[in-house]
Write a protein that holds these residues in place. Structure first.
Motif, PDB file in Angstrom:
ATOM      1  N   SER A 441       0.843  -1.179  -0.059  1.00  0.00           N
ATOM      2  CA  SER A 441       0.155   0.018   0.071  1.00  0.00           C
ATOM      3  C   SER A 441       0.877   1.458  -0.069  1.00  0.00           C
ATOM      4  N   GLN A 478      -4.143   7.359  -0.420  1.00  0.00           N
ATOM      5  CA  GLN A 478      -3.657   6.108  -0.880  1.00  0.00           C
ATOM      6  C   GLN A 478      -3.849   6.047  -2.533  1.00  0.00           C
ATOM      7  N   SER A 481      -2.384   0.258  -4.422  1.00  0.00           N
ATOM      8  CA  SER A 481      -2.743  -0.802  -3.415  1.00  0.00           C
ATOM      9  C   SER A 481      -2.400  -1.939  -4.279  1.00  0.00           C
TER      10      SER A 481
END
Length: 713
Positions: A441, A478, A481
């Motif tokens: 991640s 983020q 991922s």
């Protein structure tokens, strides 16, 4: 707080089984906060620190916190100083007995601690006759503080009172016995003129003592004459208070005794008062105030911006602000450049994968064990007469560990100059993670809405008066991922790479018409470069890592940061030195980056120890001189470091809180070609030179990758 002190404080925490927190601070005496269950103890000077004395005093104060009823002790404020002094001595004997009974390991600290205090004259007993120069209360104090090792010749009646001290079970028992011993000591002083001199005090409460009364003076006046003269001067100033004083009930003995008229023989434990004064004397009066803080609670749902929202926000922004044909054309060009880079990176990624598998398998086989099976090997039967080992063997290779990786990208303005090579380095690492199929991640940390930094209404942090006060505007985007689809991965990569290109040269802003075709459209202002909330990100990682390891069952997790090192400072409610609570103990977390005691270093060490991480840092620069504020090299090794950076294109720093911190030359690329494809030379010498140079470049360009893989494999 140094390591030894921290260990002692941890001992204090273990002693207090009723959730008592022990804190060192710039105070003169120990105190206990009943509501918050906090025991505060003084900071002692380094030269006076003794493990046994320290542990004895801490054990004593913890026992007070556990066994002395606070309400009953508050009632003592209404009683006389004499009575409180007697209660203090007898209560000390009671609670010291209880704590040593509960924790027998403290007994040795009490024994050696008292010996050290007696040797350093904490009780002011040097040159004194312990049997004749002290009243019973001080004999009891020394007798029990020495763990009954001092030899006193108690009278039969005194023995009864001394033994009664040992039998006190409750604080009420202590109060009753204190009344009896106080009465006995008053009678004792009435009969003993020598003791009256020892316990005589002037009207200001200062002890006159036989050391003052009997000492020789250079003056021709005798001691009695000087005392009478002093009393005569004082009588005028005290005359106005005579009527009031006569109305008060006297708590003194021998007002016209050895001390002369106007002196008071106030009964107090002299040795206990002297010990308290001595303890105050060894406290560090230069110590700064300390503020003990906790980490704020983290709400990941509010703190983290998912990659789906990141992609959607940029696409909506482009649709609203970049809807001309030219803008669309430039966005498409940026996309093509990203795709080209990703394709060219395959060589780097393949090399990383190969090195990773080799290192991982090598470590597995290094841990392999060989055992006998108990089954006879027919091929060894011929040697049974002269060899015992005729059995088959089996090699057991341990199971492979599940790897994982979390990466932090510094999305701050100070990274602008090196953001493009840093993002490209990040893309290589994500491709590597996808290739070897490990969970990963990637988060970009930012705080570009700083007008809300003190507003925690919609923040990812929940704060209290005791916690650190992080920047409330901090967000973790983020960007990648392992759970992303291929389409979303390429969208994120394209947007991130385009943003890095935009901030690297600020496309439209430079108005450089020669580079017009290379200009890149802007991105949404919500994702502009900001300051550096690295510390906030590390605090959030405490929650993120725990969830990551639980969700993906990773055995070996690597934390990789791509940042320029220094973080924003973090506020707290006080004004002293910060001590932050980690793993149920407080650790100093200063503000100076680079001494490994700052909050960033402290958090990295904490995360590494708690989750068994490999911590790796990357900082990309274009020239060696840009490292002058980051890399600390002795003057006589400066040239060597410069040569290493020029040759290897990086320097590995092992002095930071990271396992390793790589300073990388931003133009570092992995070379795969041995010969220059543009050269059409057939000269033997030229070809040989090209081959040697190409091989050298190929080897040098892989040094960084080899060092990186060595850490994570």
């Amino acid at each position: 707080m140094n390591k030894n002190t921290m260990n002692k404080s941890q001992l204090a925490k273990l002693l207090a089984t009723e959730n008592i927190e022990v804190q060192e601070n710039a105070v003169q005496t120990a105190s206990f906060d009943v509501v918050n269950r906090v025991l505060t103890i003084p900071i002692f000077k380094e030269e006076h620190k003794s493990k046994h004395v320290y542990d004895m005093l801490v054990g004593h104060e913890v026992s007070h916190a556990l066994h002395t009823p606070s309400d009953s002790w508050k009632e003592m404020a209404k009683r006389t100083k004499e009575f409180k002094s007697f209660v203090n001595v007898i209560e000390d004997a009671r609670i010291d007995k209880l704590i040593q009974k509960k924790y027998p390991g403290l007994t040795d600290d009490y024994l050696q601690g008292f010996d050290k205090m007696l040797k350093d004259d904490f009780f002011k007993t040097k040159g004194k006759n312990l049997q004749n120069d002290y009243a019973l209360i001080d004999k009891i104090n020394l007798y029990y503080k020495s763990s009954k090792r001092l030899d006193f010749n108690f009278t039969p009646k005194e023995k009864i009172l001394v033994n009664a001290v040992d039998k006190c079970k409750t604080f009420d028992d202590v109060l009753k016995l204190s009344e009896e011993i106080l009465g006995y000591c008053k009678d004792e002083l009435k009969k003993n003129q020598q003791l009256q001199k020892v316990y005589t005090q002037d009207p200001n409460g200062e002890k006159v003592g036989d050391s003052d009364l009997d000492s020789e003076s250079s003056s021709s006046k005798s001691t009695d004459e000087k005392l009478d003269e002093w009393l005569e001067k004082k009588s005028e100033s005290d005359g106005d208070n005579d009527d009031t004083d006569n109305k008060k009930e006297s708590n003194t003995i021998g007002a016209n005794g050895a001390g002369g008229e106007g002196t008071a023989t106030e009964l107090r434990s002299l040795t206990n008062d002297d010990m308290d004064s001595a303890v105050k004397g060894i406290t560090d009066d230069q110590a700064r105030q300390r503020d003990y803080c906790e980490l704020p609670k983290v709400n990941l749902k509010k703190l983290i911006i998912p990659y789906q929202k990141f992609i959607r926000d940029i696409m909506v922004y482009d649709k609203q602000h970049h809807n001309t044909e030219y803008d669309k054309q430039q966005i498409n060009k940026a996309k093509v450049r990203t795709q080209k880079f990703m394709k060219e990176s395959s060589n780097v990624v393949n090399y990383l994968v190969k090195e990773f598998e080799m290192k991982k398998n090598a470590k597995l086989y290094a841990r392999a064990s060989q055992d006998k099976t108990g089954i006879i090997d027919p091929l060894k039967l011929h040697s049974y007469k002269f060899a015992e080992d005729i059995f088959k063997k089996i090699t057991t290779v341990p199971n492979q560990k599940n790897h994982g990786m979390i990466l932090l990208l510094d999305w701050s303005g100070s990274m602008q100059k090196h953001l493009l090579p840093t993002v490209e380095q990040l893309l290589n690492l994500t491709l590597f993670c996808k290739k070897i199929n490990i969970p990963f991640s990637v988060y970009a940390f930012m705080n570009n809405h700083r007008e809300t930094k003190d507003d925690y209404t919609d923040s990812g942090f929940s704060v209290t008066n005791k916690s650190l006060q992080p920047d409330g505007s901090t967000r973790l985007v983020q960007v990648f991922s392992h759970k992303q689809s291929k389409v979303d991965y390429m969208r994120s990569a394209t947007i991130l790479h385009r943003a890095a290109m935009y901030f690297n040269d600020y496309g439209y802003r430079r108005h450089d018409h020669m580079l017009e075709d290379e200009s890149v459209p802007s991105i949404s202002g919500d994702y502009y470069l900001s300051s550096t909330p690295l510390n906030e990100s590390l605090i959030a990682l405490d929650t993120i890592i725990a969830k990551f390891k639980k969700d993906y069952n990773t055995d070996k997790l690597s934390l990789v940061t791509l940042t320029d090192g220094a973080s924003n400072s973090m506020n707290h409610k006080g004004h002293g030195e910060i001590y932050v609570k980690l793993n149920n103990r407080y650790v100093q977390a200063g503000s100076y980056w680079g001494d490994n005691k700052d909050l960033t270093s402290v958090m990295l060490k904490y995360l590494k120890k708690k989750y068994d991480l490999q911590t790796i840092g990357f900082y990309l620069v274009s020239k060696y001189r840009e490292l002058q504020y980051m890399l600390r090299v002795p003057y006589n090794k400066e040239m060597l470091a410069r040569k290493m950076f020029t040759k290897d294109k990086f320097i590995a720093d092992y002095s930071k809180a990271y396992d390793v911190y790589f300073y990388v030359k931003s133009d570092t690329r992995v070379a795969n070609q041995v010969f220059n494809s543009n050269s059409d030379s057939t000269n033997k010498r030229t070809l040989k030179k090209m081959f040697m140079s190409g091989m050298k470049n190929r080897i040098n360009s892989r040094v960084l990758l080899q060092n990186f893989i060595k850490r994570i494999a």
